[in-house]
Design a protein around this motif. Structure first.
Motif, PDB file in Angstrom:
ATOM      1  N   UNK A  50      14.957  -7.416  -9.145  1.00 29.70           N
ATOM      2  CA  UNK A  50      13.823  -8.334  -9.110  1.00 29.70           C
ATOM      3  C   UNK A  50      13.577  -8.898  -7.724  1.00 29.70           C
ATOM      4  N   UNK A  51      14.643  -9.260  -7.027  1.00 29.61           N
ATOM      5  CA  UNK A  51      14.488  -9.797  -5.672  1.00 29.61           C
ATOM      6  C   UNK A  51      13.875  -8.761  -4.739  1.00 29.61           C
ATOM      7  N   UNK A  52      14.316  -7.532  -4.833  1.00 26.91           N
ATOM      8  CA  UNK A  52      13.779  -6.475  -3.969  1.00 26.91           C
ATOM      9  C   UNK A  52      12.309  -6.220  -4.287  1.00 26.91           C
ATOM     10  N   UNK A  57       6.577  -6.843  -2.992  1.00 27.10           N
ATOM     11  CA  UNK A  57       5.227  -7.204  -3.426  1.00 27.10           C
ATOM     12  C   UNK A  57       4.602  -8.265  -2.536  1.00 27.10           C
ATOM     13  N   UNK A  58       5.386  -9.227  -2.110  1.00 29.04           N
ATOM     14  CA  UNK A  58       4.883 -10.250  -1.191  1.00 29.04           C
ATOM     15  C   UNK A  58       4.495  -9.615   0.139  1.00 29.04           C
ATOM     16  N   UNK A  64      -2.032  -6.371   2.777  1.00 31.69           N
ATOM     17  CA  UNK A  64      -3.331  -6.003   2.223  1.00 31.69           C
ATOM     18  C   UNK A  64      -4.363  -7.120   2.345  1.00 31.69           C
ATOM     19  N   UNK A  65      -3.983  -8.345   2.039  1.00 30.58           N
ATOM     20  CA  UNK A  65      -4.964  -9.411   1.907  1.00 30.58           C
ATOM     21  C   UNK A  65      -4.994 -10.394   3.077  1.00 30.58           C
ATOM     22  N   UNK A  66      -3.996 -10.388   3.960  1.00 35.33           N
ATOM     23  CA  UNK A  66      -3.988 -11.345   5.062  1.00 35.33           C
ATOM     24  C   UNK A  66      -4.921 -10.920   6.183  1.00 35.33           C
ATOM     25  N   UNK A  78       9.665  -7.252   4.545  1.00 38.21           N
ATOM     26  CA  UNK A  78       9.987  -8.017   3.337  1.00 38.21           C
ATOM     27  C   UNK A  78      10.885  -7.211   2.401  1.00 38.21           C
ATOM     28  N   UNK A  79      10.702  -5.901   2.356  1.00 30.72           N
ATOM     29  CA  UNK A  79      11.575  -5.060   1.543  1.00 30.72           C
ATOM     30  C   UNK A  79      13.012  -5.137   2.047  1.00 30.72           C
ATOM     31  N   UNK A  80      13.186  -5.084   3.354  1.00 29.99           N
ATOM     32  CA  UNK A  80      14.528  -5.189   3.932  1.00 29.99           C
ATOM     33  C   UNK A  80      15.128  -6.585   3.712  1.00 29.99           C
TER      34      UNK A  80
END
Length: 107
Positions: A50-52, A57-58, A64-66, A78-80
Motif C-alpha cells: 500500500x505504501x509503495x 500514485x501521488x 500529470x496534474x501539477x 515518489x516510487x523510490x
C-alpha cells in the motif's frame, strides 16, 4: 558374531507409543496462535504494498496534474521514496516478532 539392532531393544511397544505421544505434544502448536502470527505477517505485507502504490500514485498525480513538466521523474522519485518507507515500516513492524508464536507482541 552378534549385531545390536534397534529391534533387539526390549523397551516394549508401549514405550515407543509413549515417546511418540510426548514428542507430538512437545511440538504441537495451537491453531489460534498460528492465525495471529499469520495475520500480523499479512498486515506487514499489505502495508508495504500500500505504501509503495500510494506514493507512486501521488507521484503520478503530481506529474500529470501539477504542470511542472517533470513527467516521469516525480513518479519515479515518489516510487523510490515509497519503497524506502515501506521497507522501513516492514522492518519496524517485524522487529516486534520475537520468534515464538505465543509471544509475538513486545510491550
Amino acid at each position: 558374531m552378534s549385531f545390536a539392532l534397534a529391534d533387539n531393544r526390549h523397551n516394549g511397544h508401549d514405550d515407543l507409543d509413549a515417546r511418540i505421544a510426548r514428542a507430538k505434544a512437545e511440538h504441537a502448536r495451537p491453531a489460534a496462535t498460528n492465525k495471529i502470527a499469520e495475520n500480523k505477517a499479512w498486515s506487514v505485507a499489505i502495508e508495504f504494498v500500500g505504501l509503495v502504490l500510494v506514493s507512486a500514485g501521488i507521484g503520478y498525480a503530481f506529474d500529470t496534474y501539477a504542470g511542472f513538466g517533470t513527467r516521469p521523474f516525480a513518479m519515479i522519485a515518489m516510487l523510490l521514496l515509497g519503497f524506502a518507507g515501506g521497507v522501513y515500516r516492514a522492518v519496524k513492524s517485524s522487529s516486534q516478532f520475537d520468534g515464538t508464536l505465543d509471544n509475538d507482541l513486545k510491550d
